[in-house]
Enzyme design. Structure first.
Site, PDB file in Angstrom:
ATOM      1  N   GLY A  59       0.864  -1.179   0.000  1.00  0.00           N
ATOM      2  CA  GLY A  59       0.000   0.000   0.000  1.00  0.00           C
ATOM      3  C   GLY A  59       0.899   1.226   0.000  1.00  0.00           C
ATOM      4  O   GLY A  59       1.829   1.310   0.813  1.00  0.00           O
ATOM      5  N   ARG A 101      10.066  -1.175  -4.818  1.00  0.00           N
ATOM      6  CA  ARG A 101       8.847  -1.177  -5.630  1.00  0.00           C
ATOM      7  C   ARG A 101       8.793   0.139  -6.408  1.00  0.00           C
ATOM      8  O   ARG A 101       8.831   1.204  -5.809  1.00  0.00           O
ATOM      9  CB  ARG A 101       7.610  -1.354  -4.734  1.00  0.00           C
ATOM     10  CG  ARG A 101       7.653  -2.679  -3.965  1.00  0.00           C
ATOM     11  CD  ARG A 101       6.308  -3.053  -3.404  1.00  0.00           C
ATOM     12  NE  ARG A 101       5.370  -3.380  -4.458  1.00  0.00           N
ATOM     13  CZ  ARG A 101       4.060  -3.547  -4.256  1.00  0.00           C
ATOM     14  NH1 ARG A 101       3.557  -3.381  -3.040  1.00  0.00           N
ATOM     15  NH2 ARG A 101       3.251  -3.858  -5.257  1.00  0.00           N
ATOM     16  N   ASP A 253      -1.577   4.674  -6.346  1.00  0.00           N
ATOM     17  CA  ASP A 253      -0.140   4.510  -6.095  1.00  0.00           C
ATOM     18  C   ASP A 253       0.667   5.663  -6.656  1.00  0.00           C
ATOM     19  O   ASP A 253       1.748   5.981  -6.158  1.00  0.00           O
ATOM     20  CB  ASP A 253       0.348   3.186  -6.677  1.00  0.00           C
ATOM     21  CG  ASP A 253      -0.128   2.050  -5.789  1.00  0.00           C
ATOM     22  OD1 ASP A 253      -1.291   1.640  -5.952  1.00  0.00           O
ATOM     23  OD2 ASP A 253       0.625   1.647  -4.886  1.00  0.00           O
ATOM     24  N   ASN A 263      -3.056   2.545 -10.153  1.00  0.00           N
ATOM     25  CA  ASN A 263      -3.520   1.841  -8.947  1.00  0.00           C
ATOM     26  C   ASN A 263      -3.514   0.348  -9.271  1.00  0.00           C
ATOM     27  O   ASN A 263      -3.194  -0.068 -10.398  1.00  0.00           O
ATOM     28  CB  ASN A 263      -4.915   2.338  -8.540  1.00  0.00           C
ATOM     29  CG  ASN A 263      -5.320   1.827  -7.169  1.00  0.00           C
ATOM     30  OD1 ASN A 263      -4.547   1.907  -6.216  1.00  0.00           O
ATOM     31  ND2 ASN A 263      -6.499   1.244  -7.049  1.00  0.00           N
ATOM     32  N   LYS A 264      -3.868  -0.448  -8.300  1.00  0.00           N
ATOM     33  CA  LYS A 264      -3.817  -1.902  -8.425  1.00  0.00           C
ATOM     34  C   LYS A 264      -4.428  -2.392  -9.740  1.00  0.00           C
ATOM     35  O   LYS A 264      -5.472  -1.903 -10.172  1.00  0.00           O
ATOM     36  CB  LYS A 264      -4.549  -2.521  -7.226  1.00  0.00           C
ATOM     37  CG  LYS A 264      -4.598  -4.025  -7.165  1.00  0.00           C
ATOM     38  CD  LYS A 264      -3.257  -4.694  -7.315  1.00  0.00           C
ATOM     39  CE  LYS A 264      -2.195  -4.222  -6.356  1.00  0.00           C
ATOM     40  NZ  LYS A 264      -0.821  -4.637  -6.765  1.00  0.00           N
TER      41      LYS A 264
END
Ligand code: MRU
Length: 364
Positions: A59, A101, A253, A263-264
């Site tokens: 997250g 990441r 993100d 985003n995801k």
């Protein structure tokens, strides 16, 4: 609730994602939820980097907070004598944390804040500089809680004129577990709506391959007795077509300067579905997720993760090794599919490029 000790939270049953127990960082192990609630202990910055990579902590805001503590821990663990060696040592640890990441910009945002503390205090003796780094990491954590609470409050604005209870669909986990704790971003808005009795149901996308929705978001909602049910990702269109979704709320993100939002994986398809059915689509994120230096979504790096996450579910193979797979962890939702971006400062409406610029120009 006032601005007291937010770490205690409005209710102690709520989640502590990150626990700084100087000099140890304890992270609730998100790979094991909802079956096991255990804390993973990091004793140095390398272990924090490993925890971010392996998704013990995940997250965007939570990754940023963990990385800040990683740098503070590197400073605390420095055993050399000279400032030159200290700066070289910290640089090496920062590179390791930066390489964990690539998509969530909060990681780089918080690393830059820690770097600024070093740059601004180069003249200090090492002990004082180390103290400042620890304080800055604590401040980043504390601010994240405040910011998320405000996102929750500001989010009520977009539902102001809505009569009756709301059925809201969310994707991945943009909750307490994705931040420093208690509120979250998209879940902060859902928590605020629930507090005033406006939530009818939360529809939780399971979010393959890592199952952040089914395992983490559902776990958070369950603990707080917020009504919800889990669906597999391919069911979202069905529920929208049946009139069962009044709004979509997701986290982010990285938001580019024009509003395009990473985003995801799966968020893009949801935004297209929502647009098709005339359902408002809200991105809920702190200003630290807006990357003003990235012009548009095309320039956002998308993390490609290990194919095993697709081949397996909870560590059990669902297809054999020899079958090729792809595993992009994020996708980019174009700004035109987004109704509004809910931040701690204000709700940003289109045109996003102009309105985002205005906020950042005023910050200077
Ligand atoms: O791969 P993850 O679990 O780190 O991805 C998380 C998301 O995509 C969240 O929606 C995003 O970070 C926002 S969290 C407040």
């Amino acid at each position: 609730m006032g601005n007291g000790d937010l770490r205690k939270g409005p209710d102690d049953s709520k989640v502590r994602t990150i626990v700084w127990d100087n000099p140890v960082l304890k992270l609730i192990d998100q790979r094991k939820l909802p079956f096991e609630e255990t804390y993973y202990e990091c004793k140095n910055s390398g272990e924090v980097a490993g925890a971010i990579k392996k998704m013990v902590v995940r997250g965007a805001p939570a990754i940023g907070v963990a990385a800040a503590y990683g740098i503070a821990m590197a400073a605390l663990n420095f055993r050399g004598k000279t400032a030159v060696k200290f700066f070289a040592f910290i640089d090496e640890k920062i590179s390791e944390l930066s390489a964990t990441r690539p998509t969530a910009v909060n990681l780089f945002w918080s690393i830059n804040r820690m770097k600024k503390v070093i740059a601004d205090n180069k003249g200090l003796d090492l002990d004082s500089l180390i103290d400042r780094l620890v304080l800055e990491a604590e401040k980043i954590e504390e601010e994240d809680l405040q910011v998320n609470r405000l996102i929750g409050e500001n989010g009520l604005e977009v539902f102001e004129n809505r009569r009756g209870k709301i059925k809201i669909l969310t994707h991945c986990n943009a909750g307490a577990l994705a931040t420093s704790g208690y509120y979250g971003t998209a879940l902060a808005v859902i928590r605020s709506l629930n507090r005033i009795g406006k939530i009818s149901n939360v529809i939780v996308d399971e979010t393959r391959p890592f199952l952040q929705g089914a395992r983490l978001t559902a776990w958070e909602l369950h603990r707080e007795k917020i009504p919800y049910f889990v669906i597999s990702d391919n069911m979202a269109g069905y529920f929208m077509s049946e009139g069962e979704v009044d709004a979509v709320a997701v986290g982010a993100d990285r938001i580019a300067a024009n509003g395009d939002t990473a985003n995801k994986i799966g968020t893009l398809s949801l935004s297209i579905l929502a647009k098709n059915y005339g359902i408002p689509f809200y991105v809920c994120a702190p200003l630290s997720t807006i990357d003003i230096d990235t012009g548009c979504g095309r320039a956002i790096p998308v993390e490609q993760r290990d194919g095993r996450e697709v081949r397996e579910v909870l560590g059990k193979p669902v297809i054999p090794e020899y079958m090729p797979v792809m595993n992009p962890a994020f996708d980019v939702t174009p700004a035109v599919n987004i109704t509004a971006i809910i931040t701690e400062k204000e709700v940003i409406y289109p045109p996003f490029d102009k309105n985002i610029k205005k906020i950042f120009d005023n910050k200077k």
